[in-house]
Design a protein around this motif. Structure first.
Motif, short mmCIF file in Angstrom:
data_model
loop_
_atom_site.label_atom_id
_atom_site.label_comp_id
_atom_site.label_asym_id
_atom_site.label_seq_id
_atom_site.Cartn_x
_atom_site.Cartn_y
_atom_site.Cartn_z
N TYR A 127 80.72 84.36 -46.02
CA TYR A 127 79.76 84.80 -44.89
C TYR A 127 78.55 83.79 -44.91
CZ TYR A 127 76.49 87.35 -42.11
OH TYR A 127 75.91 87.65 -41.01
N LYS A 128 78.28 82.80 -43.86
CA LYS A 128 77.18 81.83 -43.48
C LYS A 128 77.14 80.93 -44.90
CE LYS A 128 74.53 84.73 -40.30
NZ LYS A 128 73.52 85.23 -40.17
N GLY A 129 78.27 80.51 -45.15
CA GLY A 129 78.19 79.36 -46.13
C GLY A 129 78.07 80.01 -47.83
N MET A 130 78.22 81.30 -48.02
CA MET A 130 78.29 81.86 -49.15
C MET A 130 79.70 82.11 -49.64
SD MET A 130 74.92 84.77 -49.05
CE MET A 130 75.03 85.02 -47.37
N GLN A 131 79.83 82.07 -51.09
CA GLN A 131 81.20 82.44 -51.36
C GLN A 131 81.80 83.62 -51.17
OE1 GLN A 131 83.14 79.76 -52.68
NE2 GLN A 131 81.24 78.42 -51.91
N PRO A 132 83.00 83.92 -51.40
CA PRO A 132 83.60 85.30 -51.52
C PRO A 132 83.43 85.73 -52.87
CG PRO A 132 85.38 83.55 -51.55
CD PRO A 132 84.01 82.94 -51.21
N ASN A 133 83.86 86.97 -53.27
CA ASN A 133 83.72 87.86 -54.24
C ASN A 133 82.21 87.60 -55.01
OD1 ASN A 133 86.48 87.99 -54.53
ND2 ASN A 133 86.82 86.20 -55.57
N ARG A 134 81.18 87.92 -54.05
CA ARG A 134 79.95 88.13 -54.44
C ARG A 134 79.57 89.47 -54.63
NH1 ARG A 134 77.32 87.66 -49.87
NH2 ARG A 134 78.94 87.18 -48.69
N SER A 135 78.96 89.87 -55.53
CA SER A 135 78.57 91.33 -55.95
C SER A 135 77.41 91.82 -54.82
CB SER A 135 78.06 91.41 -57.42
OG SER A 135 77.61 92.83 -57.63
N ILE A 136 77.61 92.98 -54.19
CA ILE A 136 76.64 93.56 -53.24
C ILE A 136 75.94 94.88 -54.28
CG2 ILE A 136 76.32 94.83 -51.31
CD1 ILE A 136 78.76 93.78 -50.41
#
Length: 155
Positions: free
Chosen positions: A72-81
């Motif tokens: 999303y908007k240049g951020m990688q997948p599998n980021r922790s929320i």
């Protein structure tokens, strides 16, 4: 009207085929028994699930943090929320139909007192949690005017 000749014919067939008569009767009895067992198991399962949800409000929505699956908007997948207190305020502001909102923080820990040790889950919640729970433990704590509640669930 009862026909005695039909009864004699049925009785003679039963006497001639004893094994078949026994197996038919046993099969019918076994089928009825299995039907009763399965209905009882289904009823027991439903009662068990209802019992497990007895302290839950019926109009509650629960959200957990996980990981993103898409970039999303240049951020990688599998980021922790992670949720913050700002998220609680934002939900209350953006959705005025929400009456009560509470966050819960779950941690497993070992609690010690002298030589006694207990490894268990510790849950901290906001005071709003006590308003929608049905658990009498929380109601008792609300009556004693506690601002923050720590719960140790012992099983």
């Amino acid at each position: 009207m009862f026909d005695f000749d039909n009864f004699r014919e049925i009785w003679s067939t039963v006497k001639k085929n004893k094994l078949r008569t026994f197996l038919t009767g046993f099969s019918v009895a076994w089928g009825i028994f299995m039907l009763i067992v399965l209905l009882a198991a289904g009823n027991g399962l439903g009662n068990g699930i209802a019992y497990n949800f007895r302290n839950m409000a019926t109009n509650t929505v629960t959200a957990w943090t996980r990981y993103t699956t898409l970039p999303y908007k240049g951020m990688q997948p599998n980021r922790s929320i992670w949720f913050t207190d700002k998220d609680l305020v934002a939900v209350k502001r953006e959705h005025p139909e929400v009456d009560l909102i509470s966050a819960a923080n779950y941690r497993s820990a070992t609690i010690s007192y002298g030589q006694e040790y207990l490894t268990n889950q510790i849950v901290s919640v906001h005071p709003d949690y006590t308003k929608y729970t049905i658990n009498p433990f929380f109601r008792e704590m609300v009556d004693s005017s506690m601002r923050l509640i720590f719960l140790s669930v012992v099983k």
